[in-house]
Scaffold this motif. Structure first.
Motif, PDB file in Angstrom:
ATOM      1  N   VAL A  61       0.860  -1.194   0.000  1.00  0.00           N
ATOM      2  CA  VAL A  61       0.000   0.000   0.000  1.00  0.00           C
ATOM      3  C   VAL A  61       0.892   1.239   0.000  1.00  0.00           C
ATOM      4  CG1 VAL A  61      -1.759   1.308   1.244  1.00  0.00           C
ATOM      5  CG2 VAL A  61      -1.822  -1.206   1.243  1.00  0.00           C
ATOM      6  N   PRO A  62       0.765   2.120  -0.986  1.00  0.00           N
ATOM      7  CA  PRO A  62       1.624   3.305  -1.039  1.00  0.00           C
ATOM      8  C   PRO A  62       1.210   4.341   0.004  1.00  0.00           C
ATOM      9  CG  PRO A  62       0.003   3.399  -2.793  1.00  0.00           C
ATOM     10  CD  PRO A  62      -0.176   2.062  -2.124  1.00  0.00           C
ATOM     11  N   ASP A  63       2.165   5.175   0.380  1.00  0.00           N
ATOM     12  CA  ASP A  63       1.845   6.265   1.302  1.00  0.00           C
ATOM     13  C   ASP A  63       0.927   7.294   0.648  1.00  0.00           C
ATOM     14  OD1 ASP A  63       3.326   5.200   3.344  1.00  0.00           O
ATOM     15  OD2 ASP A  63       5.099   6.442   2.982  1.00  0.00           O
ATOM     16  N   VAL A  64       1.149   7.544  -0.643  1.00  0.00           N
ATOM     17  CA  VAL A  64       0.419   8.598  -1.359  1.00  0.00           C
ATOM     18  C   VAL A  64      -0.013   8.087  -2.725  1.00  0.00           C
ATOM     19  CG1 VAL A  64       0.693  10.833  -2.542  1.00  0.00           C
ATOM     20  CG2 VAL A  64       1.478  10.573  -0.187  1.00  0.00           C
ATOM     21  N   ALA A  65      -1.217   8.476  -3.119  1.00  0.00           N
ATOM     22  CA  ALA A  65      -1.660   8.285  -4.498  1.00  0.00           C
ATOM     23  C   ALA A  65      -1.607   9.637  -5.201  1.00  0.00           C
ATOM     24  CB  ALA A  65      -3.072   7.718  -4.540  1.00  0.00           C
ATOM     25  N   PHE A  66      -0.786   9.714  -6.246  1.00  0.00           N
ATOM     26  CA  PHE A  66      -0.634  10.908  -7.087  1.00  0.00           C
ATOM     27  C   PHE A  66      -1.564  10.689  -8.273  1.00  0.00           C
ATOM     28  CE2 PHE A  66       2.775  13.439  -9.673  1.00  0.00           C
ATOM     29  CZ  PHE A  66       1.979  14.571  -9.626  1.00  0.00           C
ATOM     30  N   VAL A  67      -2.725  11.372  -8.250  1.00  0.00           N
ATOM     31  CA  VAL A  67      -3.824  11.026  -9.151  1.00  0.00           C
ATOM     32  C   VAL A  67      -3.789  11.927 -10.382  1.00  0.00           C
ATOM     33  CG1 VAL A  67      -6.303  10.654  -9.345  1.00  0.00           C
ATOM     34  CG2 VAL A  67      -5.168  10.315  -7.141  1.00  0.00           C
ATOM     35  N   LEU A  68      -3.375  11.344 -11.515  1.00  0.00           N
ATOM     36  CA  LEU A  68      -3.207  12.106 -12.753  1.00  0.00           C
ATOM     37  C   LEU A  68      -4.253  11.705 -13.780  1.00  0.00           C
ATOM     38  CD1 LEU A  68       0.707  12.017 -13.107  1.00  0.00           C
ATOM     39  CD2 LEU A  68      -0.737  13.758 -12.030  1.00  0.00           C
ATOM     40  N   VAL A  69      -5.526  11.771 -13.383  1.00  0.00           N
ATOM     41  CA  VAL A  69      -6.623  11.482 -14.318  1.00  0.00           C
ATOM     42  C   VAL A  69      -7.538  12.692 -14.384  1.00  0.00           C
ATOM     43  CG1 VAL A  69      -6.506   9.010 -13.839  1.00  0.00           C
ATOM     44  CG2 VAL A  69      -8.083  10.447 -12.528  1.00  0.00           C
ATOM     45  N   VAL A  91      -3.901  15.581  -5.759  1.00  0.00           N
ATOM     46  CA  VAL A  91      -4.825  15.633  -6.904  1.00  0.00           C
ATOM     47  C   VAL A  91      -4.623  16.961  -7.620  1.00  0.00           C
ATOM     48  CG1 VAL A  91      -7.221  15.505  -7.660  1.00  0.00           C
ATOM     49  CG2 VAL A  91      -6.479  14.189  -5.658  1.00  0.00           C
ATOM     50  N   PRO A  92      -3.797  16.992  -8.678  1.00  0.00           N
ATOM     51  CA  PRO A  92      -3.540  18.258  -9.367  1.00  0.00           C
ATOM     52  C   PRO A  92      -4.727  18.766 -10.182  1.00  0.00           C
ATOM     53  CG  PRO A  92      -1.815  16.626  -9.781  1.00  0.00           C
ATOM     54  CD  PRO A  92      -2.984  15.903  -9.181  1.00  0.00           C
ATOM     55  N   GLY A  93      -5.572  17.872 -10.689  1.00  0.00           N
ATOM     56  CA  GLY A  93      -6.634  18.270 -11.609  1.00  0.00           C
ATOM     57  C   GLY A  93      -7.842  18.874 -10.930  1.00  0.00           C
ATOM     58  N   VAL A  94      -8.956  18.871 -11.658  1.00  0.00           N
ATOM     59  CA  VAL A  94     -10.220  19.483 -11.243  1.00  0.00           C
ATOM     60  C   VAL A  94     -10.038  20.992 -11.082  1.00  0.00           C
ATOM     61  CG1 VAL A  94     -12.272  19.168  -9.829  1.00  0.00           C
ATOM     62  CG2 VAL A  94     -10.577  17.340  -9.908  1.00  0.00           C
ATOM     63  N   VAL A 121      -3.769  16.906  -0.899  1.00  0.00           N
ATOM     64  CA  VAL A 121      -3.251  18.146  -1.479  1.00  0.00           C
ATOM     65  C   VAL A 121      -4.057  18.412  -2.742  1.00  0.00           C
ATOM     66  CG1 VAL A 121      -1.257  19.321  -2.454  1.00  0.00           C
ATOM     67  CG2 VAL A 121      -0.944  17.698  -0.567  1.00  0.00           C
ATOM     68  N   GLY A 122      -4.662  19.602  -2.818  1.00  0.00           N
ATOM     69  CA  GLY A 122      -5.475  19.937  -3.972  1.00  0.00           C
ATOM     70  C   GLY A 122      -6.954  19.859  -3.646  1.00  0.00           C
ATOM     71  N   PRO A 123      -7.778  19.760  -4.683  1.00  0.00           N
ATOM     72  CA  PRO A 123      -7.417  19.672  -6.104  1.00  0.00           C
ATOM     73  C   PRO A 123      -6.947  21.011  -6.670  1.00  0.00           C
ATOM     74  CG  PRO A 123      -9.783  19.825  -5.863  1.00  0.00           C
ATOM     75  CD  PRO A 123      -9.233  19.745  -4.468  1.00  0.00           C
ATOM     76  N   ASN A 124      -6.676  20.996  -8.001  1.00  0.00           N
ATOM     77  CA  ASN A 124      -6.265  22.205  -8.713  1.00  0.00           C
ATOM     78  C   ASN A 124      -4.990  22.771  -8.112  1.00  0.00           C
ATOM     79  OD1 ASN A 124      -6.354  24.241 -10.616  1.00  0.00           O
ATOM     80  ND2 ASN A 124      -7.713  25.547  -9.394  1.00  0.00           N
ATOM     81  N   CYS A 125      -3.931  21.982  -8.123  1.00  0.00           N
ATOM     82  CA  CYS A 125      -2.677  22.377  -7.494  1.00  0.00           C
ATOM     83  C   CYS A 125      -1.508  21.873  -8.330  1.00  0.00           C
ATOM     84  CB  CYS A 125      -2.598  21.806  -6.077  1.00  0.00           C
ATOM     85  SG  CYS A 125      -2.457  20.001  -6.042  1.00  0.00           S
ATOM     86  N   MET A 126      -0.297  22.227  -7.910  1.00  0.00           N
ATOM     87  CA  MET A 126       0.912  21.698  -8.538  1.00  0.00           C
ATOM     88  C   MET A 126       1.403  20.439  -7.835  1.00  0.00           C
ATOM     89  SD  MET A 126       1.450  23.697 -11.089  1.00  0.00           S
ATOM     90  CE  MET A 126       3.114  23.294 -11.583  1.00  0.00           C
ATOM     91  N   GLY A 127       1.141  20.332  -6.507  1.00  0.00           N
ATOM     92  CA  GLY A 127       1.546  19.145  -5.775  1.00  0.00           C
ATOM     93  C   GLY A 127       2.473  19.451  -4.620  1.00  0.00           C
ATOM     94  N   VAL A 128       3.362  18.514  -4.315  1.00  0.00           N
ATOM     95  CA  VAL A 128       4.308  18.617  -3.200  1.00  0.00           C
ATOM     96  C   VAL A 128       5.708  18.351  -3.731  1.00  0.00           C
ATOM     97  CG1 VAL A 128       5.001  17.678  -0.967  1.00  0.00           C
ATOM     98  CG2 VAL A 128       2.578  17.806  -1.560  1.00  0.00           C
ATOM     99  N   GLY A 132      15.736  17.192  -2.742  1.00  0.00           N
ATOM    100  CA  GLY A 132      16.508  16.059  -2.258  1.00  0.00           C
ATOM    101  C   GLY A 132      15.664  14.947  -1.685  1.00  0.00           C
ATOM    102  N   GLY A 133      14.347  15.042  -1.841  1.00  0.00           N
ATOM    103  CA  GLY A 133      13.435  14.052  -1.288  1.00  0.00           C
ATOM    104  C   GLY A 133      12.300  13.786  -2.235  1.00  0.00           C
ATOM    105  N   PRO A 134      11.199  13.221  -1.733  1.00  0.00           N
ATOM    106  CA  PRO A 134      10.098  12.810  -2.610  1.00  0.00           C
ATOM    107  C   PRO A 134       9.404  13.993  -3.284  1.00  0.00           C
ATOM    108  CG  PRO A 134       9.471  12.622  -0.302  1.00  0.00           C
ATOM    109  CD  PRO A 134      10.935  12.917  -0.317  1.00  0.00           C
ATOM    110  N   ALA A 135       8.818  13.717  -4.454  1.00  0.00           N
ATOM    111  CA  ALA A 135       8.109  14.754  -5.202  1.00  0.00           C
ATOM    112  C   ALA A 135       6.897  14.151  -5.888  1.00  0.00           C
ATOM    113  CB  ALA A 135       9.029  15.407  -6.229  1.00  0.00           C
ATOM    114  N   ALA A 136       5.786  14.841  -5.769  1.00  0.00           N
ATOM    115  CA  ALA A 136       4.590  14.547  -6.561  1.00  0.00           C
ATOM    116  C   ALA A 136       4.171  15.891  -7.138  1.00  0.00           C
ATOM    117  CB  ALA A 136       3.496  13.930  -5.696  1.00  0.00           C
ATOM    118  N   TRP A 137       4.743  16.257  -8.264  1.00  0.00           N
ATOM    119  CA  TRP A 137       4.681  17.619  -8.791  1.00  0.00           C
ATOM    120  C   TRP A 137       4.393  17.596 -10.277  1.00  0.00           C
ATOM    121  CZ3 TRP A 137       4.828  21.936  -5.844  1.00  0.00           C
ATOM    122  CH2 TRP A 137       4.964  23.164  -6.490  1.00  0.00           C
TER     123      TRP A 137
END
Length: 668
Positions: A61-69, A91-94, A121-128, A132-137
């Motif tokens: 099970v992942p810590d985060v789901a980066f939803v690109l739909v 959730v960058p969309g919506v 995080v979001g919706p309608n955002c760039m992400g996190v 030097g560490g994790p990115a969902a951007w």
């Protein structure tokens, strides 16, 4: 609410909807080094990212789901991930692409995540993004962004992206583009930063505050943790105009109430993006300024004058050099004919010698907390100046450590200096500030910052419900309410006939003041008569004013102050203090905070308002107004105006208390 640690610093990310169209974002996540899997039932891989048919099919099970739909599929994608055990989402969309459906989809997403106790995080955002560490951007940020201890939250995606375009100026703990904040908002992130060991300072770009009470509580926790919060709030137009009864209510709107809340908890307020960046660059360094004794060296008299003007405007003026320091400078460099502060060192001697050595003498004097060097650091300048500029920057960094002071380079230009100087500043952990105006404002903000005390006075207090009725209370009842909370008033008597007015005047002692009884004297010309010195005058004036009057002992003329409270629907009781009388009409002369506050905090507020306060009467009145407002939420606003300041204390000579509901009476 689930902990935000796994949302902002995940160990694993599932990219839901991974496809070649999202390759930049996928590569950003993969390049960050976090464990990542793709979710796409139609693909085995996208680039180097292995894909699985569903979140449930992932190895863990992942810590985060980066939803690109798209917005048509995002609810189903989030629901599937929740069913698989995921509780944290980016959730960058919506956004605008969802059109009119966007609001409804966002609300349903929020309900899904909240019902599961999750965070999004979001919706309608760039992400996190964590350098030097994790990115969902969304997109592919440059790798120049440096890791550090400043956490930044931006509700604007474009502004968040601008932080990743600073070339490593600010060492970031993490950058959050929060967007629509449907399930997790600014208060949640700020509360997390308060307890995050890796965060030493916080920057915020806000368009709105969705939960003011929770936001204030998070500010308080940052203050308790001794973490500065720097806030740029846009959309600061006044709230819709409304008929206000008291001066304080008329002058304080939602914009001012928000600023008062920031002030109460010690947050630093800035006016534009450049000022925000300069302030965060200072806070991003290991060493912060802890005093306002400032000195500077520059390469021209005009630049010295420019720097001096900006320092004066920022409230941290340059003090003259001591005679001993001036003599020491002249002894080594006789061409310093009249050394000043800022110090013009151009053509005094070889720049590679005079700049570093002058700084050494200034630092060794012990006269300064802050040492600056102003230079023309431009990418288009003659490179023949590079050597002495580098020596100067290195001298600043060394002297900061040797003499335990704050040092910084300042460029005349607002544009970036040559890359070699940017890299040198990062290597030396030396701020390299752009533009004298924003540099001096930023220095003033940080040098004067102190963590706010958050333990306010208790909300309990005397019961005054027997005196309250809907609308504006007459002056006498207003004063009775405040007297129960310890606010001193001039002695007074009510009179319903001229004879009673004459008797009251004799009992109180001359001279006296006679006013129309009620709130009408505030709007009626001639409703207050001063300097009455005989019983006959008192009777005559009472008869002229309409018999029913208030007779009060006249207080000796002195400086005046106003203390007031108005209740903001979002931020609660806002307290104000400033010079009284007609000066209260000047909003910029009022100093604001929010309740509750203790006596020491009130003293600091009064001093900031530049009001003399013999005996702490003004400060005690502010504390009393905060207690009254919290104990009696039905009270909308209060004015104590003026408090007349004397040698041994202060006394109130007029007051107005406004209670919610009913006919408010005439405007004031």
């Amino acid at each position: 609410m689930t902990s935000l640690d796994g949302l902002l610093f995940p160990r694993s990310i599932a990219i839901v909807g991974a496809s070649p169209r999202r390759l930049e974002s996928i590569e950003t996540t993969v390049r960050s080094g976090v464990t990542a899997w793709g979710v796409n039932p139609g693909r085995d891989a996208v680039g180097d990212l292995r894909c699985y048919p569903s979140v449930a099919a992932l190895p863990e099970v992942p810590d985060v789901a980066f939803v690109l739909v798209g917005h048509e599929r995002v609810e189903a994608a989030v629901a599937d991930a929740l069913d698989a055990g995921v509780t944290k989402f980016v959730v960058p969309g919506v956004g605008a692409e969802a059109g009119e459906a966007g609001h409804t989809v966002a609300a349903r997403l929020a309900a899904l995540v909240r019902d599961a106790g999750g965070a999004m995080v979001g919706p309608n955002c760039m992400g996190v993004y964590v350098p030097g560490g994790p990115a969902a951007w969304i997109g592919s940020p440059q790798q120049a962004t440096a890791p550090g201890h400043v956490s930044v939250l931006c509700q604007s995606g474009s502004i968040a992206d601008a932080f990743l375009s600073l070339g490593g100026r600010i060492g970031l703990r993490c950058l959050v583009s929060s967007g629509g904040e449907a399930a997790t908002d600014a208060a949640d992130y700020l509360d997390f930063f308060a307890s995050d060991d890796g965060t030493r300072a916080v920057g915020m770009f806000l368009e709105t505050v969705r939960r003011p009470g929770a936001f204030a509580a998070a500010l308080a926790r940052c203050a308790e943790a001794r973490k500065p919060v720097v806030c740029l709030k846009v959309g600061r137009s006044d709230a819709a105009a409304h008929a206000a009864l008291s001066h304080t209510g008329a002058l304080v709107g939602s914009v001012e109430a928000f600023q008062a809340m920031l002030h109460r908890y010690g947050a630093i307020q800035v006016d534009d993006f450049h000022e925000l960046v300069e302030t965060l660059e200072i806070l991003g360094r290991a060493r912060w300024p802890h005093g306002t004794r400032i000195a500077a060296i520059s390469e021209s008299g005009g630049e010295c004058a420019l720097l001096a003007d900006q320092a004066e405007d920022a409230g941290i003026p340059f003090a003259p050099l001591s005679s001993d320091l001036a003599a020491a400078l002249q002894a080594e460099f006789p061409n310093y004919l009249r050394p000043g502060n800022p110090l013009d060192a151009w053509a005094v001697a070889d720049e590679a010698v005079v700049f570093p050595r002058s700084l050494e003498l200034m630092a060794a004097s012990g006269e300064f907390d802050v040492l600056l060097a102003l230079a023309d650091l431009s990418q288009f300048r003659d490179t023949g100046n590079d050597d002495w500029c580098e020596l100067t920057l290195r001298a600043l960094a060394r002297l900061a450590v040797e003499h335990d002071l704050f040092a910084a380079g300042v460029s005349v230009h607002s544009a970036d200096p040559p890359r070699m100087f940017q890299e040198l500043a990062r290597e030396l952990d030396l701020p390299l500030l752009r533009g004298p105006r924003d540099a001096l404002r930023a220095l003033a903000h940080v040098a004067r910052w102190r963590p706010a005390r958050v333990d306010g006075a208790p909300a309990s207090g005397p019961d005054v419900r027997d005196l309250l009725r809907p609308g504006a209370l007459p002056e006498h009842e207003s004063a009775l309410v405040l007297e129960r909370y310890g606010v001193p008033f001039a002695p007074r008597r009510r009179a319903t006939t001229p004879e009673e007015a004459a008797t009251a005047a004799v009992e109180l002692g001359f001279p006296v003041v006679i006013k129309v009884d009620g709130v009408a004297h505030k709007a009626r010309e001639g409703g207050v008569v001063l300097g009455i010195s005989t019983a006959i005058e008192a009777a005559d004036e009472a008869r002229r004013l309409g018999d029913a009057v208030l007779v009060a002992r006249q207080v000796d003329v002195g400086a005046e102050a106003i203390c007031g409270m108005t209740r903001d629907p979002h931020y609660g009781p806002v307290l104000a203090v400033g010079p009284g009388g007609v000066a209260v009409e000047e909003l910029d002369r009022l100093t604001l905070t929010v309740a509750p506050l203790d006596l020491e905090t009130a003293r600091e507020l009064v001093a900031e308002a530049d009001v003399d306060d013999p005996g702490d009467v003004v400060a005690s009145t502010l504390v009393a107004l905060g207690r009254l407002a919290l104990a009696h939420p039905e009270i909308e606003s209060v004015d104590v105006n003026p408090l007349v300041l004397g040698r041994d204390g202060a006394v109130a000579v007029d007051a107005l208390v406004v209670v919610s509901g009913g006919d408010a009476g005439p405007p004031v």
